[in-house]
Write a protein that holds these residues in place. Structure first.
Motif, short mmCIF file in Angstrom:
data_model
loop_
_atom_site.label_atom_id
_atom_site.label_comp_id
_atom_site.label_asym_id
_atom_site.label_seq_id
_atom_site.Cartn_x
_atom_site.Cartn_y
_atom_site.Cartn_z
N MET A 168 57.79 42.81 66.00
CA MET A 168 56.57 42.94 65.20
C MET A 168 55.79 44.18 65.59
N LEU A 221 64.61 41.05 83.21
CA LEU A 221 64.84 42.15 82.28
C LEU A 221 66.03 43.00 82.75
N ALA A 263 57.86 38.33 70.97
CA ALA A 263 56.90 37.34 71.47
C ALA A 263 56.88 36.13 70.55
N ILE A 264 57.73 36.14 69.50
CA ILE A 264 57.63 35.06 68.51
C ILE A 264 58.57 33.91 68.79
N VAL A 265 59.68 34.19 69.43
CA VAL A 265 60.57 33.06 69.76
C VAL A 265 60.60 32.89 71.27
N LYS A 266 60.99 31.68 71.69
CA LYS A 266 61.13 31.51 73.13
C LYS A 266 62.61 31.50 73.47
N GLY A 316 50.66 49.14 77.10
CA GLY A 316 50.63 48.58 78.45
C GLY A 316 51.99 48.03 78.85
N PHE A 317 52.60 47.35 77.93
CA PHE A 317 53.89 46.72 78.21
C PHE A 317 54.97 47.77 78.47
N GLU A 347 53.10 48.10 72.07
CA GLU A 347 52.22 47.67 73.18
C GLU A 347 52.33 48.69 74.32
N LYS A 385 59.50 37.54 75.25
CA LYS A 385 58.35 37.93 76.09
C LYS A 385 57.56 36.66 76.39
N PRO A 386 56.94 36.49 77.51
CA PRO A 386 56.92 37.42 78.63
C PRO A 386 58.21 37.33 79.45
N VAL A 387 58.68 38.48 79.94
CA VAL A 387 59.90 38.48 80.73
C VAL A 387 59.60 39.16 82.08
N SER A 388 60.17 38.60 83.13
CA SER A 388 59.91 39.21 84.45
C SER A 388 60.80 40.45 84.60
N GLU A 423 65.89 29.71 71.92
CA GLU A 423 65.47 29.00 70.71
C GLU A 423 66.41 29.24 69.53
#
Lengths: 403, 122
Positions: free
Chosen positions: B57, B112, B86-89, B14-15, B12, B105-108, B92
């Motif tokens: 991923m 981070l 981005a798949i787990v919170k 942008g990320f 990604e 993700k998303p993380v501030s 979890e």
């Protein structure tokens, strides 16, 4: 083995003749006799005869009355009417009532008797087998329909699961970019630019909001691995009730507890089960906008009856003879129509309208119970209320089985 | 004080760009971006980071493949790898995937940095 035949006949000579005729046949017949309908019926209900021969005219009634009484008591036996010469019309009428055959007292009586009895017994056996097979076909059809329903449900959930993971990945990545971007801008603006600062806060809040929606979707689609331990369902119920207690007061709902004390422990994930009970309680509250009662019952039971999911096969959720922990939550609300009952566990099915919810509550609930290898079922009557029953495994049984 | 070197491997763009801006803004980090997971190993070899942020991923090699490749190299095997996913919170799966910690993700930017400090200290 001898074929047991009952002859209801008031003429002793005719009884004797019939005995002799049957003795001459190659078949081993055992003939009992009754002189009137009262005695005959008593013998039919108390004994087990392979066939009944009944003279049409009896001293206290007719063969038709005897047959009607047999039908009333739902007793199944091949019934053959013996009529005097010329009474064939009566015999045919009787067959319409369910008699298996008729035989006329004439010169052919001795030649035909053996054949008529055997034919009636054969027909009776064929009918019985036909009924058994019909029942089996209906049962198999029902099971097939249920399995089909479960497969459709599983497929739907699997599709939702894949969709949820896809959505999580595709939505969270851009959310990550937005959040990091907003964080960067926060550091770059000066303190006096309050408008811009407010916009950035709003953006951050909405990133959280979107993330929450994704989390809810993920929670729904996959039951996260359970933490199964022996738990007291009554205590879990108490915690769940305490969390919605204010709603009961506000909505004018009385809660009646009929919980059994000293219940055996269930094998359960405490947090997930709490979620199940809260979902069921909230649904009950929503079903009673004008107030009412919620009856909460718990009890344990040894499962004896074989039915869906309960049996002796390896893949049955519960085995016959196993102990089950049962939780019932019943409301006195509006009830659910038969059509809606079928869809009640479907994801996204709701009758509450857009403001009521996403229609995932009962679907999540069922998912959780399935993960416990338990059962959830619903019964409802329009205008009377709805009862949801959760069946869980007793911890001792599972731990014993798994050694 | 020497700046810590962070390698971020994520497709990604942008990320990765935003993370680089935020981390470098703190004045404590130098960040190298690698958007192609197939080049991750070489990027790590050249950059010699103090910590690697690794997406799971990705097209081509996924995060798990990259982590195994890094582990197989004596010079790289001790560099802490933190998965970004981005798949787990958060919370979890006990905060670890295949023995590596993860950040959901998303993380501030603030969180981070906290995570990075914690894992570099370890």
């Amino acid at each position: 083995m001898a074929l047991k035949i009952l002859l209801i006949e008031d003429n002793p000579d005719h009884i004797e003749i019939t005995k002799r005729i049957l003795r001459k046949t190659s078949e081993d017949y055992q003939l009992d006799s009754a002189m009137d309908s009262r005695e005959g019926l008593k013998m039919i209900f108390e004994g087990s005869y392979d066939a009944v021969l009944c003279d049409y005219r009896l001293p206290d009634s007719t063969a038709l009355d005897v047959l009607k009484e047999i039908n009333n008591k739902n007793k199944k036996v091949p019934f053959i009417v013996v009529t005097a010469l010329g009474n064939e019309k009566v015999a045919v009428d009787m067959m319409k009532e369910g008699a298996y055959d008729y035989i006329v007292k004439d010169v052919l009586y001795s030649d035909a008797l053996d054949m008529v009895i055997k034919k009636a017994i054969d027909r009776y056996r064929v009918n019985k087998e036909k009924e058994r097979l019909e029942k089996e076909v209906i049962k198999a059809y029902r099971e097939l329909k249920e399995t089909q329903g479960q497969l459709i449900q599983a497929e739907k959930l699997s599709a939702v699961g894949q969709l949820a993971s896809g959505v999580a990945h595709e939505v969270r990545n851009p959310l990550g970019i937005i959040l990091q971007g907003v964080n960067y801008l926060e550091k770059k603006i000066s303190a006096k630019e309050t408008d811009i600062y407010e916009i950035l806060i709003m953006l951050k809040d909405n990133v959280k909001r979107a993330d929450k929606i994704v989390n809810a979707l993920l929670d729904f689609s996959r039951a996260a691995s359970l933490d199964l331990k022996p738990e007291d369902v009554n205590s879990i119920l108490e915690v769940s009730i305490s969390l919605v207690r204010t709603r009961f007061k506000f909505e004018n709902i009385d809660v009646i507890m009929e919980t059994k004390q000293d219940m055996p422990s269930a094998l359960a994930d405490k947090n997930k089960l709490e979620q199940v009970f809260i979902n069921l309680l909230l649904n009950a509250i929503q079903a009673m906008p004008a107030g009412g009662k919620i009856i909460i019952r718990t009890y344990d039971k040894i499962l004896e009856e074989i039915k869906k999911g309960i049996g002796r096969r390896e893949d049955d959720c519960f085995r016959v003879g196993e102990k089950a922990i049962i939780i019932e939550i019943e409301d006195t609300g509006s009830g659910i129509s038969e059509e809606n009952l079928k869809k009640i566990f479907d994801p996204f099915f709701t009758t509450k309208g857009p403001a009521g919810g996403a229609g995932l509550g009962l679907s999540v609930t069922q998912n959780i119970i399935n993960e416990h290898k338990g059962f959830i079922s619903v019964e409802s009557q329009i205008g009377k209320g709805t009862k949801l029953t959760v069946i869980l495994h007793a911890a001792e049984d599972v731990l014993k089985r798994e050694g | 004080m020497d700046k810590k070197k962070i390698l971020i491997i994520d497709d990604e763009e942008g990320f990765t760009k935003m993370v680089k801006l935020n981390l470098e803004e703190t004045g404590e980090y130098t960040v190298k971006i690698e958007n192609n997971s197939n080049n991750a190993f070489m990027a790590a070899k050249e950059f010699k980071p103090d910590l690697i942020l690794l997406d799971i991923m990705m097209p081509g090699m996924d995060g798990g493949d990259v982590a195994s490749e890094l582990k197989s190299d004596n010079a790289l095997k001790d560099i802490p790898v933190v998965f970004l996913t981005a798949i787990v919170k958060e919370g979890e799966i006990d905060g670890s995937i295949g023995g590596h910690p993860f950040i959901a993700k998303p993380v501030s930017a603030e969180d981070l940095v906290k995570h990075i400090k914690k894992y570099i200290a370890k």
